[in-house]
Scaffold this active site. Structure first.
Site, PDB file in Angstrom:
ATOM      1  N   THR A  28      37.712  52.600  47.709  1.00  0.00           N
ATOM      2  CA  THR A  28      36.812  52.888  48.611  1.00  0.00           C
ATOM      3  C   THR A  28      37.385  53.882  49.617  1.00  0.00           C
ATOM      4  O   THR A  28      36.796  54.684  50.256  1.00  0.00           O
ATOM      5  CB  THR A  28      36.850  51.564  49.436  1.00  0.00           C
ATOM      6  N   ASP A  72      36.709  53.111  40.600  1.00  0.00           N
ATOM      7  CA  ASP A  72      36.668  51.867  41.300  1.00  0.00           C
ATOM      8  C   ASP A  72      37.685  51.152  40.535  1.00  0.00           C
ATOM      9  O   ASP A  72      37.810  51.123  39.412  1.00  0.00           O
ATOM     10  CB  ASP A  72      35.428  51.075  41.305  1.00  0.00           C
ATOM     11  N   SER A  74      38.181  48.154  39.865  1.00  0.00           N
ATOM     12  CA  SER A  74      37.737  47.109  39.030  1.00  0.00           C
ATOM     13  C   SER A  74      37.779  47.756  37.323  1.00  0.00           C
ATOM     14  O   SER A  74      37.693  47.006  36.433  1.00  0.00           O
ATOM     15  CB  SER A  74      36.369  46.444  38.965  1.00  0.00           C
ATOM     16  N   THR A 104      41.399  48.456  46.324  1.00  0.00           N
ATOM     17  CA  THR A 104      42.100  47.329  46.828  1.00  0.00           C
ATOM     18  C   THR A 104      42.123  46.059  45.721  1.00  0.00           C
ATOM     19  O   THR A 104      42.613  45.119  45.384  1.00  0.00           O
ATOM     20  CB  THR A 104      41.543  46.761  48.306  1.00  0.00           C
ATOM     21  N   ASP A 105      40.726  46.222  44.904  1.00  0.00           N
ATOM     22  CA  ASP A 105      40.449  45.108  44.111  1.00  0.00           C
ATOM     23  C   ASP A 105      41.676  44.841  43.093  1.00  0.00           C
ATOM     24  O   ASP A 105      41.970  43.600  42.781  1.00  0.00           O
ATOM     25  CB  ASP A 105      39.173  45.310  43.468  1.00  0.00           C
ATOM     26  N   THR A 198      49.198  39.852  46.641  1.00  0.00           N
ATOM     27  CA  THR A 198      47.974  39.459  46.204  1.00  0.00           C
ATOM     28  C   THR A 198      46.712  39.912  47.242  1.00  0.00           C
ATOM     29  O   THR A 198      46.815  39.752  48.273  1.00  0.00           O
ATOM     30  CB  THR A 198      47.783  37.859  46.139  1.00  0.00           C
ATOM     31  N   GLN A 310      48.108  27.506  41.075  1.00  0.00           N
ATOM     32  CA  GLN A 310      47.012  27.987  41.525  1.00  0.00           C
ATOM     33  C   GLN A 310      46.975  28.182  43.000  1.00  0.00           C
ATOM     34  O   GLN A 310      46.466  28.881  43.854  1.00  0.00           O
ATOM     35  CB  GLN A 310      45.599  27.166  41.269  1.00  0.00           C
ATOM     36  N   CYS A 311      48.042  27.498  43.560  1.00  0.00           N
ATOM     37  CA  CYS A 311      48.313  27.868  45.180  1.00  0.00           C
ATOM     38  C   CYS A 311      49.198  29.178  45.225  1.00  0.00           C
ATOM     39  O   CYS A 311      49.889  29.752  44.499  1.00  0.00           O
ATOM     40  CB  CYS A 311      49.444  26.547  45.523  1.00  0.00           C
TER      41      CYS A 311
HETATM   42  N1  ASP Z   1      35.978  48.027  44.739  1.00  0.00           N
HETATM   43  C1  ASP Z   1      36.821  49.144  45.400  1.00  0.00           C
HETATM   44  C2  ASP Z   1      38.074  49.162  44.475  1.00  0.00           C
HETATM   45  O1  ASP Z   1      38.793  48.352  44.239  1.00  0.00           O
HETATM   46  C3  ASP Z   1      37.309  48.159  46.644  1.00  0.00           C
HETATM   47  C4  ASP Z   1      38.098  48.878  47.464  1.00  0.00           C
HETATM   48  O2  ASP Z   1      38.766  49.924  47.282  1.00  0.00           O
HETATM   49  O3  ASP Z   1      38.563  48.482  48.489  1.00  0.00           O
HETATM   50  O4  ASP Z   1      38.122  50.156  43.950  1.00  0.00           O
END
Ligand code: ASP
Length: 378
Positions: A28, A72, A74, A104-105, A198, A310-311
């Protein structure tokens, strides 16, 4: 270099404080609003100074390198982690530090993977990104990027002062030791150890947390470093890479009611070598015999099962409850207070480089890059 490269401040400074290589992967942060198309589009980093003229006010040299495919995060994959590690190694002598601009993902996965892949790292590698694109007025991109650069360039001034009056001091000592010679995530005023981070928030600016390890720095009016928790600088260590990653790994998150066919279909996957078992609380799991038998059979076949809670905060303590004692007895490896991101990338990296099961178990059970506190807690 086969990458698109932009040089910032190369000639305006006669004694640059540091030289930083910025590697732009996407996310982003690097988007701008295209009025004609009425949508967010990737920002051409060749024009970065139009958006961030403040970069000229930093007293260090910056080289911005753009990966051939802007993604991105992801779409992040181990092959790109290898590419990032190789870029860092190829430029290791030439630059004092590295900043990776990343979505960030999956930033916490990349930071974790790099912390295991860059062996003997002695320079800062700071990942950052933004929740809002750089082209949006309220964007957090500017602060995140500029402070990440400042942290990457920060050196221990006491050591520089001492070297200045020491005629035997080497060039490196005169320039100063980096304050943060490790892989970190910088976001929203906090510097986190990369393999402890995280992403826990998708809307607010405070996207990242590190529940089990203190912040390494807090950026307010000044940047305050939490030095006892920062990995110490180790002089004269050469950088080596671990670049063989084994992706025959997976994550199984338990929930009340999980059925035998579901567990079996995952644990008995063909070629599976490593499994992060996301357990309840302090590392607890059902004690049904079908469940324990399935896990034990996999361990006997050589699958590494890594117990991760999981915590977000706290730790796995196998043996504290009967529901985790059984896991310990059948050979599940405790992940202590590791994150899932660090656990899955640790499996990939160490399964890739080690085939001896007992050495592998020892590598997993103990901290390799500050990713876990493996001291037994009673
Ligand atoms: N979907 C974006 C990514 O991880 C989200 C971000 O950058 O905040 O590339």
């Amino acid at each position: 270099m086969p990458y698109k490269t932009v040089y910032i401040n190369p000639s305006i400074l006669n004694r640059p404080r540091a030289s930083v290589l910025v590697i732009y992967t996407g996310g982003t942060l690097g988007m701008v609003y295209d009025q004609k198309a009425n949508q967010l589009i990737p920002f051409d980093f060749e024009r970065v100074l139009d958006r961030l003229p403040e970069l000229h006010r930093l007293d260090f040299e910056i080289t911005m390198l753009t990966l051939p495919e802007i993604i991105d995060s992801s779409n992040m994959k181990p092959a790109i982690w290898v590419e990032l590690a190789q870029i860092i190694q190829q430029n290791y002598e030439q630059y004092d530090s590295f900043v990776i601009l990343h979505g960030t993902d999956t930033m916490a996965y990349t930071a974790s993977a790099l912390s295991f892949m860059l062996v003997g790292l002695n320079k800062p590698v700071i990942l950052t990104g933004a929740q809002l694109p750089i082209g949006v007025a309220r964007s957090d991109a500017r602060e995140n990027f500029i402070t990440a650069l400042e942290i990457a360039a920060a050196v221990d001034s006491a050591a520089v002062d001492a070297a200045a009056v020491d005629s035997a001091a080497t060039g490196d000592q005169k320039k100063g030791r980096p304050i943060v010679p490790e892989v970190c995530v910088y976001f929203n005023s906090f510097l986190l150890r990369g393999n402890r981070s995280t992403k826990h928030e998708s809307v607010q600016f405070n996207a990242f947390t590190s529940e089990n390890y203190p912040h390494l720095a807090t950026a307010g009016v000044s940047i305050d470093y939490n030095r006892p928790f920062i990995r110490p600088y180790q002089p004269a260590q050469p950088l080596a890479l671990r670049t063989t990653l084994d992706t025959n790994v997976t994550i199984l998150k338990l929930f009340p009611g999980i059925t035998q066919p579901v567990v079996e279909s995952i644990v008995n996957l063909k070629n599976l070598r490593g499994l992060v078992l996301e357990t309840f609380g302090a590392g607890n799991a059902p004690t049904d015999s079908w469940f324990l038998d399935t896990i034990k059979e996999a361990i006997d076949r050589g699958v590494m099962i890594f117990n991760v809670s999981q915590c977000e905060g706290g730790r796995v303590t196998q043996g504290q409850y009967q529901t985790s004692k059984e896991l310990q007895q059948i050979g599940v490896v405790s992940g202590a207070d590791i994150t899932t991101e660090a656990a899955i990338t640790k499996l990939m990296v160490f399964l890739g480089g080690e085939s001896n099961p007992s050495r592998l178990r020892a590598l997993l059970a103990h901290s390799q890059s500050g990713e876990m506190n493996d001291q037994v807690m009673v």
